[in-house]
Design an enzyme around this catalytic site. Sequence first.
Site, PDB file in Angstrom:
ATOM      1  N   GLU A   1       1.005  -1.357   0.139  1.00  0.00           N
ATOM      2  CA  GLU A   1       0.534   0.157   0.096  1.00  0.00           C
ATOM      3  C   GLU A   1       1.002   1.128   0.137  1.00  0.00           C
ATOM      4  O   GLU A   1       0.007   1.677  -0.816  1.00  0.00           O
ATOM      5  CB  GLU A   1      -0.704  -0.185   1.384  1.00  0.00           C
ATOM      6  CG  GLU A   1      -1.782  -0.890   1.249  1.00  0.00           C
ATOM      7  CD  GLU A   1      -1.559  -2.635   1.731  1.00  0.00           C
ATOM      8  OE1 GLU A   1      -0.685  -2.389   1.945  1.00  0.00           O
ATOM      9  OE2 GLU A   1      -2.435  -3.155   1.394  1.00  0.00           O
TER      10      GLU A   1
ATOM     11  N   HIS B   1     -10.719  -3.845  10.398  1.00  0.00           N
ATOM     12  CA  HIS B   1     -11.449  -3.619   9.604  1.00  0.00           C
ATOM     13  C   HIS B   1     -12.802  -2.789   8.902  1.00  0.00           C
ATOM     14  O   HIS B   1     -13.257  -2.759   8.006  1.00  0.00           O
ATOM     15  CB  HIS B   1     -11.367  -4.903   8.383  1.00  0.00           C
ATOM     16  CG  HIS B   1     -10.402  -5.347   7.778  1.00  0.00           C
ATOM     17  ND1 HIS B   1      -9.290  -6.457   8.720  1.00  0.00           N
ATOM     18  CD2 HIS B   1     -10.429  -5.814   7.026  1.00  0.00           C
ATOM     19  CE1 HIS B   1      -8.860  -7.045   8.305  1.00  0.00           C
ATOM     20  NE2 HIS B   1      -9.218  -6.472   6.962  1.00  0.00           N
TER      21      HIS B   1
HETATM   22  C1  TPP Z   1      -2.695  -3.931   5.018  1.00  0.00           C
HETATM   23  C2  TPP Z   1      -3.253  -5.463   4.720  1.00  0.00           C
HETATM   24  N1  TPP Z   1      -3.107  -5.779   3.042  1.00  0.00           N
HETATM   25  C3  TPP Z   1      -4.435  -6.157   2.561  1.00  0.00           C
HETATM   26  C4  TPP Z   1      -4.885  -7.004   2.523  1.00  0.00           C
HETATM   27  C5  TPP Z   1      -5.711  -7.580   2.806  1.00  0.00           C
HETATM   28  N2  TPP Z   1      -5.910  -8.740   2.230  1.00  0.00           N
HETATM   29  C6  TPP Z   1      -6.171  -9.877   3.610  1.00  0.00           C
HETATM   30  S1  TPP Z   1      -5.395 -11.248   2.962  1.00  0.00           S
HETATM   31  C7  TPP Z   1      -4.315 -10.999   1.820  1.00  0.00           C
HETATM   32  C8  TPP Z   1      -3.192 -11.920   0.979  1.00  0.00           C
HETATM   33  C9  TPP Z   1      -2.131 -12.212   2.139  1.00  0.00           C
HETATM   34  O1  TPP Z   1      -1.895 -13.390   1.144  1.00  0.00           O
HETATM   35  P1  TPP Z   1      -0.701 -14.282   2.592  1.00  0.00           P
HETATM   36  O2  TPP Z   1       0.038 -13.111   3.334  1.00  0.00           O
HETATM   37  O3  TPP Z   1       0.438 -14.536   1.566  1.00  0.00           O
HETATM   38  O4  TPP Z   1      -1.449 -15.117   2.820  1.00  0.00           O
HETATM   39  P2  TPP Z   1      -2.680 -16.298   2.640  1.00  0.00           P
HETATM   40  O5  TPP Z   1      -3.998 -15.575   2.635  1.00  0.00           O
HETATM   41  O6  TPP Z   1      -2.467 -16.807   1.468  1.00  0.00           O
HETATM   42  O7  TPP Z   1      -2.323 -17.203   4.025  1.00  0.00           O
HETATM   43  C10 TPP Z   1      -5.096  -9.525   1.499  1.00  0.00           C
HETATM   44  C11 TPP Z   1      -4.289  -9.024   0.508  1.00  0.00           C
HETATM   45  C12 TPP Z   1      -3.730  -6.654   3.994  1.00  0.00           C
HETATM   46  N3  TPP Z   1      -5.619  -7.202   5.382  1.00  0.00           N
HETATM   47  N4  TPP Z   1      -3.951  -6.067   5.072  1.00  0.00           N
END
Ligand code: TPP
Lengths: 324, 333
Positions: free
Chosen positions: A59, A128
């Site tokens: 971000e 959130h």
């Molecule tokens: C700062 C922030 N940006 C975006 C999000 C939205 N978001 C929630 S889960 C996710 C993907 C995360 O991927 P990863 O860390 O690889 O975990 P996974 O869900 O694949 O286990 C995103 C972008 C968030 N929670 N926090």
Amino acid sequence: MPQMNLAEALIDGLIWSLRKDPKATIIGRGMAGHGPEHHAEDRLKAEFASRMVDPPTSEAAVAQLGVGAAMTGMRPFVHYGTAVFAYEAWNQFVNEAANVHYMSNGQIKAPVTFHLFHGIRGGGGPQHSGSPYAMYANNPGLEIVMPSGPRDAKGLIRAAMASDNPTIVMQHALLLGLTEEVPEEDYMIPLGKAEVKRQGKDVSVIACSRSVVDAMEAATELAKEGIDVEVVDIRSIAPLDVDTIVASVRKTGRMVAADETYEICGVASELIATVSIHAWSALKAAPVRVARPMTPVPFSPPLEKAVTPGVSKIADACRKACGR
Amino acid sequence: MTGATREVRLAQFERMLRMRRFEEMVIRLAQKHEYIGRQHLHIGHEATGSAVAMAMQPGDKIHTTHRNHGYVIATGADPGRAFAEILGRNDGLNGGKGGSWHLCDVSTGMLSTSAMVGGSIALATGAAYGLKLQGAKNISFAHFGDGTLDEGVCYEALNLASLFELPVLFVCENNSKAGQRPSSMLAAARLRDIPQALQIENMIVDGADADAARVMFAQAAERVRSTGKPVFVECTLERWPGSHQVTAAFPTGVTDLALAFEQEKISGKHAEWIKSSDPILRATRAFVESGTATRDELAALDARVTTLMEDARAFAEASPFPEPAAAFSGVFA
Ligand SMILES: Cc1ncc(C[n+]2csc(CCOP(=O)(O)OP(=O)(O)O)c2C)c(N)n1
Ligand SMILES: [Mg+2]
């Protein structure tokens, strides 16, 4: 005139922005949310896939991608799926984008648009549910708009994209399905113009974003009790249309400020300060504030409800302002 | 095999089953109680989570992410109180204030779930700093997904951990998958080049192999304890098809241990994941093929765990919602 839900209308506003300005470009995905309205984005992708980029979860740098590109003359639209994700880009919003024009002594503009889904949304919990536009409003140099319905969303997004300033569009996550008639053609709603959404003579509810929708419902309910409510949608906190707000309170003599940012240093407080300064003598009763109380937003549904401004709290505030 | 005792391997398997049956119950609860909404389930990551939990010692700390349930259960939180939290009830681990995205339990060292991508890695680095300042022998664990490597704060935290020699074990669950939308987008060809560039010792393990993960995390934790320096472990995982479910569903069905031996019965869109990527079925096969446990023993263990989760669900559903006034308490210490 076609019916559009808010998601469709905001996508329509974006499509017109891209059609009209070859410098307009999109950074982000999921502009129509992830709920039942998300298909609205398909139209945008179909026409402009080559002008859209889906960035990694970065971000802070993504905000600067937008601001930096804007400083070269592009008009980026940068989307954050949840407003709180943009906390990661705090410095980029308030210290870079907001200051560029001023500190270059007008040499450089940053016509970037940030688009954020905000608000208490059902189960968002403490991390959130943020509605950070009062915090943004504490930074001169940023324009901040909060559409309350489809027609406004389309026209305000067009105006935000055409503005020479960094503009933050705060879209309430729960309003995406709201539907009304929206002109098919291209149009803009100038930034800084409030709209009286309902005429009334007993009390003015000055509101924005979801609180406008709630205030309209409260007004219908209060009409049955003989209270005639005027609803003013400020549409933007920066710039703020002081004249329209003050004129309404001068007319009714009573004021309720309703908004989902926090009570302390929030939008509702600013509206009350504005009216106190400009229309003190017209007030027949103390202004009443309906805002988010000073507690994080809890997850549990009954607790979340307890901290959410809403129809019944706005209606109660109107009764109080009217001495009922 | 690893020379580990049968007891240790069975203890890990029991944790894995608890994690799996917990998540399956969450799906059922989400189908029944509409508002609990979107859940990020830890299905498919059980070998990694159980291995991490077993490498922890009393007094160690862990910070986790949105994909947290498995760690909460593996580190020993009460499943009834965890379900109650996910349902927003009074007996929840966080009194209903946090929900799924913020489960924590100070009694097990689970200090926080940050639902912000990039939250846990820096918090856990801070925990390591706190432990070091206090002269504790304990270490800190940072659980995060590959998505965390998209965030700038990740690089800052890794750099700090390396510069300040902090006792933190970075657990990177890499379930990104090309084809679907990947959960990270990294120009680095190998994730481990990133900690490597910052002089952090790093390792890679098949995160769905219970024995390999257990051995790897025991070693890695031992390294952190003995050197006081960070270690980074990348766990490769084949993403479970339901990992981003919007509506609660069982895309790979309810886990049936018998399928470990009846592969011909597995069909459908996700057959490949069930056959070769489900860590529970892989462990089940390994037990029986190596003669470490019989199918009946494993089935009996599974039945006990299933009953435990059923009781935990009943406890949670019987718990009342908190009084609305609770919304306003606890803002300050
Ligand atoms: C700062 C922030 N940006 C975006 C999000 C939205 N978001 C929630 S889960 C996710 C993907 C995360 O991927 P990863 O860390 O690889 O975990 P996974 O869900 O694949 O286990 C995103 C972008 C968030 N929670 N926090
Ligand atoms: Mg991932």
